[in-house]
Design a protein around this motif. Sequence first.
Motif, PDB file in Angstrom:
ATOM      1  N   ASP A  29       0.805  -1.219   0.000  1.00  0.00           N
ATOM      2  CA  ASP A  29       0.000   0.000   0.000  1.00  0.00           C
ATOM      3  C   ASP A  29       0.839   1.271   0.000  1.00  0.00           C
ATOM      4  OD1 ASP A  29       1.052  -0.109   2.530  1.00  0.00           O
ATOM      5  OD2 ASP A  29      -0.874  -0.155   3.591  1.00  0.00           O
ATOM      6  N   SER A  31       2.728   2.380   2.152  1.00  0.00           N
ATOM      7  CA  SER A  31       2.790   3.053   3.454  1.00  0.00           C
ATOM      8  C   SER A  31       4.232   3.314   3.880  1.00  0.00           C
ATOM      9  CB  SER A  31       2.071   2.220   4.524  1.00  0.00           C
ATOM     10  OG  SER A  31       2.622   0.922   4.622  1.00  0.00           O
ATOM     11  N   SER A 107      -2.070   3.714   0.949  1.00  0.00           N
ATOM     12  CA  SER A 107      -2.547   3.886   2.319  1.00  0.00           C
ATOM     13  C   SER A 107      -2.492   5.352   2.727  1.00  0.00           C
ATOM     14  CB  SER A 107      -1.676   3.059   3.272  1.00  0.00           C
ATOM     15  OG  SER A 107      -2.029   3.298   4.617  1.00  0.00           O
ATOM     16  N   THR A 108      -3.369   5.736   3.642  1.00  0.00           N
ATOM     17  CA  THR A 108      -3.351   7.096   4.191  1.00  0.00           C
ATOM     18  C   THR A 108      -2.603   7.155   5.512  1.00  0.00           C
ATOM     19  OG1 THR A 108      -5.467   6.718   5.311  1.00  0.00           O
ATOM     20  CG2 THR A 108      -5.544   7.686   3.093  1.00  0.00           C
ATOM     21  N   GLY A 295      -8.287   3.548   0.476  1.00  0.00           N
ATOM     22  CA  GLY A 295      -7.057   4.268   0.230  1.00  0.00           C
ATOM     23  C   GLY A 295      -7.236   5.415  -0.748  1.00  0.00           C
TER      24      GLY A 295
END
Length: 308
Positions: A29, A31, A107-108, A295
């Motif tokens: 993701d 991240s 991803s956040t 996301g």
Amino acid sequence: MAKIYSQQNDISFGLLRLLFHDCFIKGCDASVFLDDSNGNKNHSVERQATPNKTLRGINEIDMIKEELENACPGVVSCADTLALATRDAVVLAGGPFYPIFTGRRDSTQSYFDEAMDEIPKPNDNITQTLFLFSRRGFDERETVNLLGAHNVGKISCDFIRDRLTDFSGTGQPDASVDPNFLNELRLACQDSSSTDHDGTVASMASREMGNSSSAMIFQGLSSSVPSGARFDNHYYQNLLKGRGLLFVDQQLMADENTARFVAVYASDDGTTFRRDFSRSMVKMSNLGVLTGTLGQVRNKCSFPIRQS
């Protein structure tokens, strides 16, 4: 990627490691790229976790992402960019082609604590390694296969120094290291006082390990293979001889089942390893992906898009 690889042919290992560290923690993701955990300045991010401090390839992905944003803004995620670039880097290093499904989203948030606890370490024993991989759905054969990515790249002597002199506080070297290999590694990892300030490794290391850009780094994962030189099964052949560079590598010979797979991958011209590696990388690159409305597609990989 072809242009980047022509300038630094060890980027393949850097991107493989970057992808692995990203996908192993909450899925693929992106991240691991975040400098800012969605505005929470008090929360540490994955990049600050100890296993991630030596990651390479982030700048290269940022460069590729910038070109993608210029061509098609907001379409290709950082997660997809990393997955595709890593596959191409593997191919450029002589590794196998494998299909990459796209549509990942970013991803956040970042996961510092998980990165500290759940990324396999260079000194993990076989039990710890199998446990961490099994939690991501990888069986013993897939685990042995994925660790074969260590057949390209470079590594700091700091990761193996205790194996050479004071293994697990015993005051003795790691008994699982082949004695001749032990001597080679000791020469390659001599005290930095024996190297010049620019980091030129002593002559034996340069001759046997390949030229290095850092006094504390030697190239390749065997005593005669320079970084990025080959994507083949010499990693497994070395394990059979007690010449695994990292403790976690040589530990594959400490378990009957994993040792059996080492022998399988070492026994032919690398065809079996390459075939299985393609399958394992498809599986790795699909771990925990965010799709649909989950996301976001970041404009810059280091920062999440602020939610209104």
